[in-house]
Design an enzyme around this catalytic site. Structure first.
Site, PDB file in Angstrom:
ATOM      1  N   ARG A 149       0.814  -1.223   0.000  1.00  0.00           N
ATOM      2  CA  ARG A 149       0.000   0.000   0.000  1.00  0.00           C
ATOM      3  C   ARG A 149       0.843   1.266   0.000  1.00  0.00           C
ATOM      4  O   ARG A 149       0.466   2.272   0.600  1.00  0.00           O
ATOM      5  CB  ARG A 149      -0.945   0.038   1.213  1.00  0.00           C
ATOM      6  CG  ARG A 149      -2.066  -0.971   1.176  1.00  0.00           C
ATOM      7  CD  ARG A 149      -3.202  -0.459   0.296  1.00  0.00           C
ATOM      8  NE  ARG A 149      -4.207  -1.487   0.122  1.00  0.00           N
ATOM      9  CZ  ARG A 149      -5.352  -1.537   0.792  1.00  0.00           C
ATOM     10  NH1 ARG A 149      -5.627  -0.621   1.673  1.00  0.00           N
ATOM     11  NH2 ARG A 149      -6.200  -2.500   0.559  1.00  0.00           N
TER      12      ARG A 149
ATOM     13  N   ARG B 232      -3.508   6.570   0.887  1.00  0.00           N
ATOM     14  CA  ARG B 232      -4.045   7.769   1.547  1.00  0.00           C
ATOM     15  C   ARG B 232      -3.095   8.500   2.471  1.00  0.00           C
ATOM     16  O   ARG B 232      -3.346   9.648   2.810  1.00  0.00           O
ATOM     17  CB  ARG B 232      -5.309   7.383   2.329  1.00  0.00           C
ATOM     18  CG  ARG B 232      -6.508   7.200   1.433  1.00  0.00           C
ATOM     19  CD  ARG B 232      -7.627   6.508   2.150  1.00  0.00           C
ATOM     20  NE  ARG B 232      -7.219   5.142   2.461  1.00  0.00           N
ATOM     21  CZ  ARG B 232      -7.988   4.248   3.061  1.00  0.00           C
ATOM     22  NH1 ARG B 232      -9.195   4.580   3.440  1.00  0.00           N
ATOM     23  NH2 ARG B 232      -7.549   3.035   3.297  1.00  0.00           N
TER      24      ARG B 232
ATOM     25  N   ARG C  19      -7.198  11.788  -5.672  1.00  0.00           N
ATOM     26  CA  ARG C  19      -8.501  11.164  -5.467  1.00  0.00           C
ATOM     27  C   ARG C  19      -9.624  12.202  -5.483  1.00  0.00           C
ATOM     28  O   ARG C  19     -10.694  11.969  -6.052  1.00  0.00           O
ATOM     29  CB  ARG C  19      -8.542  10.380  -4.156  1.00  0.00           C
ATOM     30  CG  ARG C  19      -9.845   9.595  -4.042  1.00  0.00           C
ATOM     31  CD  ARG C  19      -9.914   8.700  -2.850  1.00  0.00           C
ATOM     32  NE  ARG C  19      -9.834   9.440  -1.607  1.00  0.00           N
ATOM     33  CZ  ARG C  19     -10.015   8.912  -0.415  1.00  0.00           C
ATOM     34  NH1 ARG C  19     -10.262   7.625  -0.308  1.00  0.00           N
ATOM     35  NH2 ARG C  19      -9.933   9.645   0.655  1.00  0.00           N
TER      36      ARG C  19
ATOM     37  N   ASP D 109      -6.570  -2.893  -7.559  1.00  0.00           N
ATOM     38  CA  ASP D 109      -7.189  -3.542  -6.404  1.00  0.00           C
ATOM     39  C   ASP D 109      -7.397  -5.019  -6.682  1.00  0.00           C
ATOM     40  O   ASP D 109      -7.446  -5.429  -7.845  1.00  0.00           O
ATOM     41  CB  ASP D 109      -8.535  -2.888  -6.064  1.00  0.00           C
ATOM     42  CG  ASP D 109      -8.916  -3.156  -4.619  1.00  0.00           C
ATOM     43  OD1 ASP D 109      -8.421  -2.441  -3.736  1.00  0.00           O
ATOM     44  OD2 ASP D 109      -9.674  -4.114  -4.366  1.00  0.00           O
TER      45      ASP D 109
ATOM     46  N   TYR E 112     -14.918 -11.679  -0.384  1.00  0.00           N
ATOM     47  CA  TYR E 112     -15.631 -10.428  -0.686  1.00  0.00           C
ATOM     48  C   TYR E 112     -16.862 -10.688  -1.542  1.00  0.00           C
ATOM     49  O   TYR E 112     -17.903 -10.071  -1.357  1.00  0.00           O
ATOM     50  CB  TYR E 112     -14.693  -9.432  -1.377  1.00  0.00           C
ATOM     51  CG  TYR E 112     -13.669  -8.870  -0.409  1.00  0.00           C
ATOM     52  CD1 TYR E 112     -13.987  -7.789   0.414  1.00  0.00           C
ATOM     53  CD2 TYR E 112     -12.410  -9.437  -0.287  1.00  0.00           C
ATOM     54  CE1 TYR E 112     -13.068  -7.289   1.325  1.00  0.00           C
ATOM     55  CE2 TYR E 112     -11.485  -8.946   0.616  1.00  0.00           C
ATOM     56  CZ  TYR E 112     -11.816  -7.872   1.424  1.00  0.00           C
ATOM     57  OH  TYR E 112     -10.910  -7.387   2.334  1.00  0.00           O
TER      58      TYR E 112
HETATM   59  O1  CP3 Z   1       0.026  -1.788  -2.400  1.00  0.00           O
HETATM   60  C1  CP3 Z   1      -0.257  -0.865  -3.189  1.00  0.00           C
HETATM   61  O2  CP3 Z   1       0.133   0.309  -3.049  1.00  0.00           O
HETATM   62  C2  CP3 Z   1      -1.018  -1.217  -4.453  1.00  0.00           C
HETATM   63  C3  CP3 Z   1      -2.410  -0.974  -4.432  1.00  0.00           C
HETATM   64  C4  CP3 Z   1      -3.369  -1.860  -3.684  1.00  0.00           C
HETATM   65  C5  CP3 Z   1      -4.634  -1.398  -3.245  1.00  0.00           C
HETATM   66  N1  CP3 Z   1      -5.355  -2.465  -2.791  1.00  0.00           N
HETATM   67  C6  CP3 Z   1      -5.089  -0.012  -3.308  1.00  0.00           C
HETATM   68  C7  CP3 Z   1      -6.191   0.421  -2.448  1.00  0.00           C
HETATM   69  C8  CP3 Z   1      -3.315  -3.225  -3.385  1.00  0.00           C
HETATM   70  C9  CP3 Z   1      -2.159  -4.197  -3.580  1.00  0.00           C
HETATM   71  C10 CP3 Z   1      -4.583  -3.582  -2.854  1.00  0.00           C
HETATM   72  C11 CP3 Z   1      -4.940  -4.955  -2.480  1.00  0.00           C
HETATM   73  C12 CP3 Z   1      -6.178  -5.183  -1.727  1.00  0.00           C
HETATM   74  N2  CP3 Z   1      -7.409  -4.623  -1.926  1.00  0.00           N
HETATM   75  C13 CP3 Z   1      -6.311  -6.145  -0.702  1.00  0.00           C
HETATM   76  C14 CP3 Z   1      -5.250  -7.090  -0.254  1.00  0.00           C
HETATM   77  C15 CP3 Z   1      -4.090  -6.398   0.316  1.00  0.00           C
HETATM   78  C16 CP3 Z   1      -3.990  -6.440   1.774  1.00  0.00           C
HETATM   79  O3  CP3 Z   1      -3.876  -5.338   2.341  1.00  0.00           O
HETATM   80  O4  CP3 Z   1      -3.957  -7.539   2.344  1.00  0.00           O
HETATM   81  C17 CP3 Z   1      -7.629  -6.096  -0.240  1.00  0.00           C
HETATM   82  C18 CP3 Z   1      -8.217  -6.932   0.886  1.00  0.00           C
HETATM   83  C19 CP3 Z   1      -8.319  -5.155  -1.026  1.00  0.00           C
HETATM   84  C20 CP3 Z   1      -9.751  -4.793  -0.978  1.00  0.00           C
HETATM   85  C21 CP3 Z   1      -9.915  -3.410  -0.539  1.00  0.00           C
HETATM   86  N3  CP3 Z   1      -9.580  -2.301  -1.280  1.00  0.00           N
HETATM   87  C22 CP3 Z   1     -10.449  -2.965   0.691  1.00  0.00           C
HETATM   88  C23 CP3 Z   1     -10.911  -3.882   1.799  1.00  0.00           C
HETATM   89  C24 CP3 Z   1     -10.425  -1.589   0.660  1.00  0.00           C
HETATM   90  C25 CP3 Z   1     -10.990  -0.663   1.684  1.00  0.00           C
HETATM   91  C26 CP3 Z   1     -10.155  -0.622   2.901  1.00  0.00           C
HETATM   92  C27 CP3 Z   1      -9.186   0.491   2.822  1.00  0.00           C
HETATM   93  O5  CP3 Z   1      -7.994   0.280   3.136  1.00  0.00           O
HETATM   94  O6  CP3 Z   1      -9.641   1.590   2.495  1.00  0.00           O
HETATM   95  C28 CP3 Z   1      -9.832  -1.182  -0.550  1.00  0.00           C
HETATM   96  C29 CP3 Z   1      -9.573   0.204  -1.003  1.00  0.00           C
HETATM   97  C30 CP3 Z   1      -8.188   0.536  -1.419  1.00  0.00           C
HETATM   98  N4  CP3 Z   1      -7.378  -0.253  -2.180  1.00  0.00           N
HETATM   99  C31 CP3 Z   1      -7.528   1.769  -1.159  1.00  0.00           C
HETATM  100  C32 CP3 Z   1      -6.282   1.697  -1.808  1.00  0.00           C
HETATM  101  C33 CP3 Z   1      -5.227   2.778  -1.890  1.00  0.00           C
HETATM  102  C34 CP3 Z   1      -8.107   2.922  -0.385  1.00  0.00           C
HETATM  103  C35 CP3 Z   1      -9.040   3.651  -1.280  1.00  0.00           C
HETATM  104  C36 CP3 Z   1      -9.281   5.050  -0.837  1.00  0.00           C
HETATM  105  O7  CP3 Z   1     -10.167   5.233   0.020  1.00  0.00           O
HETATM  106  O8  CP3 Z   1      -8.616   5.938  -1.354  1.00  0.00           O
END
Ligand code: CP3
Length: 358
Positions: A28, A32, A41, A78, A155
């Protein structure tokens, strides 16, 4: 795509080749906690709008690379792009996480699903990969990724995030054959998706099994590991004249690292609840390890953050096969200055905690 890779530390470390120092990237790393991400965003309107627009996805992928001397970029995307392409009505409400309008709960729901064509239904991801490769211009390697079949299924079946996983566990006990059908479909979808990312220029790929750790050991093997093995087995192993290493990360999978290492992956991601030295001992040099600083250490005073970072380096010890990372994703409330300290510590301090000479 043929530009020369100036920093290939990540690829070498993942393949257990010698490197002058350990590479670092952060799960990640684009997100944010970066003010430039929040600005993009606000301009784009929402998370899915950012993911589905290759120009924006590329811009965000590069933000952490422009700010810190990280050793790898990870595609901004994602793990829910595959179910999104299956038309389940994915939405991200601000601050609420993902929600599916049409969750998958029955055999009939599964019958309706097909394997998305990455060149068509997920073209925005493939285009983003190619664009990022061009814009990176060989600075660092690009990591592509997907969720594990099990984690993506949680999911789809729950209809969003969950604390108890009641719906999918009910399916697992009541209708295991249906769940296997869903997982098999997701494994097929993940194979073509990751191989399309590799064909477009991803130089390493990672499987995120965020929820494998909620299973019993036997269930983990039957419902998660087995499908990750199927994916790993079918991945393209070489592109552009180089090996394309893969990483498998199961959060909460510390007790199973030896089993994970045995599926034929190149590297295993380790979360912060597992001792890196024990994990290294368990895998007997068969794979590289990636991890595993507690993400919350980024809240520590700088000198404590440095000490904790050096402790992780020392716990892996000398020798090949370590990629520094957090044990899970970086959280939104982290101060970017702390990330600068972390990267500097990994790159410029030796195992004993002394700045390196020269
Ligand atoms: O690592 C990186 O920088 C690459 C980008 C990346 C995102 N999601 C961007 C993201 C990666 C590799 C993911 C994977 C992901 N997505 C996982 C597995 C990774 C882990 O942490 O184990 C999961 C479970 C998801 C599903 C997902 N996407 C959820 C549950 C959420 C909401 C929770 C949260 O952290 O906000 C997201 C949103 C998400 N994916 C954001 C980002 C930057 C936040 C979005 C925002 O509000 O701007």
């Amino acid at each position: 795509m043929s530009s020369i890779l100036k920093n290939d530390l990540l690829l070498r470390a993942l393949l257990r080749e010698p490197t002058p120092r350990r590479p670092i990237w952060l799960m990640r790393q684009a997100g944010r906690y970066l003010p430039e991400y929040r600005a993009t965003r606000a301009r784009a309107g929402g998370f899915l709008q950012m993911c589905t627009n290759p120009d924006i996805a590329c811009e965000i992928t590069l933000q952490p690379i422009d700010r810190f001397p990280l050793d790898a970029a990870i595609l901004f995307s994602d793990i829910l792009t595959i179910p999104h392409a299956m038309d389940l009505g994915l939405e991200f409400e601000a601050g609420e996480g993902p929600k599916f309008e049409r969750p998958v709960r029955s055999a009939a729901d599964i019958d309706k699903l097909g394997v998305p064509d990455p060149g068509h239904d997920l073209k925005y991801v493939i285009d983003a990969v190619a664009l990022v490769r061009r814009e990176l211009n060989g600075r660092v390697p690009l990591i592509g990724f997907a969720g594990s079949p099990w984690t993506v299924a949680t999911y789809m079946v729950e209809g969003g995030g969950s604390k108890t996983f009641g719906q999918i566990k009910r399916m697992m006990y009541e209708a295991p054959r249906d769940l296997h059908r869903l997982l098999e479909l997701l494994a097929k979808a993940t194979i073509v998706y990751l191989n399309a990312q590799i064909a477009a220029g991803a130089q390493a790929v990672m499987l995120f099994d965020t929820w494998g750790g909620v299973l019993t050991p036997l269930q983990y093997e039957e419902f998660s590991l087995r499908y990750m093995a199927e994916v790993v087995d079918a991945l393209t192993r070489e592109a552009g004249g180089r090996r394309v290493p893969n990483i498998v990360f199961t959060k909460g999978g510390g007790a199973w690292v030896k089993k994970i290492a045995a599926i034929g992956c190149d590297a295993v991601g380790i979360d912060w609840t597992t001792d890196l030295a024990s994990a290294r001992h368990a895998v007997e040099g068969r794979v590289a390890l990636q991890g595993n600083l507690d993400p919350a250490a980024l809240f520590a005073p700088p000198e404590t953050l440095r000490a904790e970072t050096l402790r992780v380096l020392a716990s892996y010890g000398e020798g090949v096969g370590h990629v520094f990372n957090l044990g899970h994703g970086i959280t939104p409330d982290v101060d970017p200055e702390q990330v600068a300290i972390l990267v500097d510590t990994v790159q410029n301090y030796g195992l004993g905690g002394q700045p390196k000479e020269g």
